[in-house]
Write a protein that holds these residues in place. Structure first.
Motif, PDB file in Angstrom:
ATOM      1  N   LEU A   2       0.850  -1.196   0.000  1.00 23.49           N
ATOM      2  CA  LEU A   2       0.000   0.000   0.000  1.00 23.49           C
ATOM      3  C   LEU A   2       0.884   1.243   0.000  1.00 23.49           C
ATOM      4  CD1 LEU A   2      -2.857   1.232   0.449  1.00 23.49           C
ATOM      5  CD2 LEU A   2      -2.355   1.137   2.884  1.00 23.49           C
ATOM      6  N   ASP A   3       0.697   2.088  -1.021  1.00 21.73           N
ATOM      7  CA  ASP A   3       1.544   3.283  -1.025  1.00 21.73           C
ATOM      8  C   ASP A   3       0.957   4.405  -0.185  1.00 21.73           C
ATOM      9  OD1 ASP A   3       0.748   4.638  -4.336  1.00 21.73           O
ATOM     10  OD2 ASP A   3      -0.468   3.571  -2.901  1.00 21.73           O
ATOM     11  N   SER A   4      -0.344   4.598  -0.238  1.00 18.65           N
ATOM     12  CA  SER A   4      -0.926   5.637   0.615  1.00 18.65           C
ATOM     13  C   SER A   4      -2.436   5.594   0.520  1.00 18.65           C
ATOM     14  CB  SER A   4      -0.433   7.026   0.188  1.00 18.65           C
ATOM     15  OG  SER A   4      -0.869   7.311  -1.122  1.00 18.65           O
ATOM     16  N   TYR A   5      -3.070   6.175   1.508  1.00 20.96           N
ATOM     17  CA  TYR A   5      -4.514   6.342   1.437  1.00 20.96           C
ATOM     18  C   TYR A   5      -4.848   7.431   0.424  1.00 20.96           C
ATOM     19  CZ  TYR A   5      -4.936   3.450   5.606  1.00 20.96           C
ATOM     20  OH  TYR A   5      -4.897   2.417   6.497  1.00 20.96           O
ATOM     21  N   ARG A   6      -6.034   7.308  -0.169  1.00 23.48           N
ATOM     22  CA  ARG A   6      -6.442   8.261  -1.181  1.00 23.48           C
ATOM     23  C   ARG A   6      -7.719   9.024  -0.834  1.00 23.48           C
ATOM     24  NH1 ARG A   6      -5.469   6.724  -6.368  1.00 23.48           N
ATOM     25  NH2 ARG A   6      -6.517   8.673  -6.910  1.00 23.48           N
ATOM     26  N   VAL A  33      -5.906  14.274   1.383  1.00 21.64           N
ATOM     27  CA  VAL A  33      -6.895  13.555   0.571  1.00 21.64           C
ATOM     28  C   VAL A  33      -8.249  14.262   0.668  1.00 21.64           C
ATOM     29  CG1 VAL A  33      -5.715  11.339   0.928  1.00 21.64           C
ATOM     30  CG2 VAL A  33      -7.613  11.985   2.437  1.00 21.64           C
ATOM     31  N   PHE A 118     -11.424   2.676  -4.486  1.00 24.98           N
ATOM     32  CA  PHE A 118     -10.124   2.891  -3.857  1.00 24.98           C
ATOM     33  C   PHE A 118      -9.591   1.706  -3.063  1.00 24.98           C
ATOM     34  CE2 PHE A 118     -11.974   7.068  -4.524  1.00 24.98           C
ATOM     35  CZ  PHE A 118     -10.941   7.718  -5.181  1.00 24.98           C
ATOM     36  N   ARG A 121      -6.952   1.682  -0.209  1.00 25.86           N
ATOM     37  CA  ARG A 121      -6.536   3.073  -0.022  1.00 25.86           C
ATOM     38  C   ARG A 121      -7.651   3.938   0.574  1.00 25.86           C
ATOM     39  NH1 ARG A 121      -3.417   4.192  -5.731  1.00 25.86           N
ATOM     40  NH2 ARG A 121      -1.691   2.762  -5.381  1.00 25.86           N
ATOM     41  N   GLY A 146      -9.653  -1.859   3.020  1.00 28.47           N
ATOM     42  CA  GLY A 146      -9.636  -0.507   3.577  1.00 28.47           C
ATOM     43  C   GLY A 146      -9.648  -0.511   5.090  1.00 28.47           C
ATOM     44  N   LEU A 188      -2.532   9.025   7.810  1.00 28.60           N
ATOM     45  CA  LEU A 188      -2.133   9.748   6.608  1.00 28.60           C
ATOM     46  C   LEU A 188      -0.775  10.426   6.753  1.00 28.60           C
ATOM     47  CD1 LEU A 188      -5.723  10.742   6.055  1.00 28.60           C
ATOM     48  CD2 LEU A 188      -4.328  10.023   4.137  1.00 28.60           C
TER      49      LEU A 188
END
Length: 193
Positions: A2-6, A33, A118, A121, A146, A188
């Motif tokens: 996982l690169d990041s939450y969106r 975000v 998503f 993310r 998620g 985040l």
């Protein structure tokens, strides 16, 4: 990996305006975000929710509009009597399809669209509210990897929605209202206020 939450999606009903204001005031103006909000509102009256929440939030707050791409550092609130949905490109849509659990907008539909768009993310938050809206939606968020945050029922003015979410077993964090913004900032990796 996982690169990041969106995206962050928040649902509330009875008691929600005060709870949303409390949560939003704890998020920084450069929150990285978009924040999408479903708050059950009386469709018979013109809503001032964006103005009310805008006085608490460091981010701009506006009613969601169909066809617009959700931008970071902005709060979008579902307009009364419309379901709010989002696609994988971050483009919002509004639907006047049938009521879900007697409500429109529906937290379940928002969460399900966020989960589909998503996946891992996405972060979903369920705050105070009566009824069970959000329960199916948090299951969809969790099934796609998620993260789910629920307001601790004892700190909620109305416990129905938090209890419904908890009953799914799909919850990662159960927190007093005053700690949710801090945990969102931590997830985040942004500075707290």
């Amino acid at each position: 990996m996982l690169d990041s939450y969106r995206i962050v999606a928040i649902a509330s009903s009875a008691g929600g305006i005060a709870a949303l204001g409390n949560l939003l005031k704890g998020l920084p103006e450069d929150f990285p975000v978009p924040v999408l909000v479903v708050q059950h509102l009386d469709p018979r009256h013109k809503t001032v929710i964006a103005d009310v929440l805008g006085r608490k939030s460091r981010m701009p707050v506006q009613l969601a509009e169909a066809g617009f791409q959700a931008q970071p550092s902005t709060v979008y609130v579902a307009p009364p009597n419309f379901h709010l949905l989002i696609d994988g490109d971050g483009v919002m849509s509004l639907s006047s399809s049938e009521l879900v659990h007697f409500v429109r907008p529906s937290a379940d539909l928002l969460f399900e669209s966020v989960a589909g768009a998503f996946g891992a993310r996405a972060i979903a938050c369920v705050l105070t509210g009566s009824g069970s809206d959000g329960g199916m939606g948090v299951s969809a968020i969790k099934a796609r990897g998620g993260t789910v945050i629920v307001q601790e029922p004892d700190s909620a003015e109305f416990k129905g929605m938090p209890h419904a979410a908890l009953a799914t077993g799909a919850v990662d964090f159960v927190l007093p209202l005053g700690q949710i913004a801090e945990v969102l900032c931590g997830l985040l990796e942004v500075r707290e206020l």
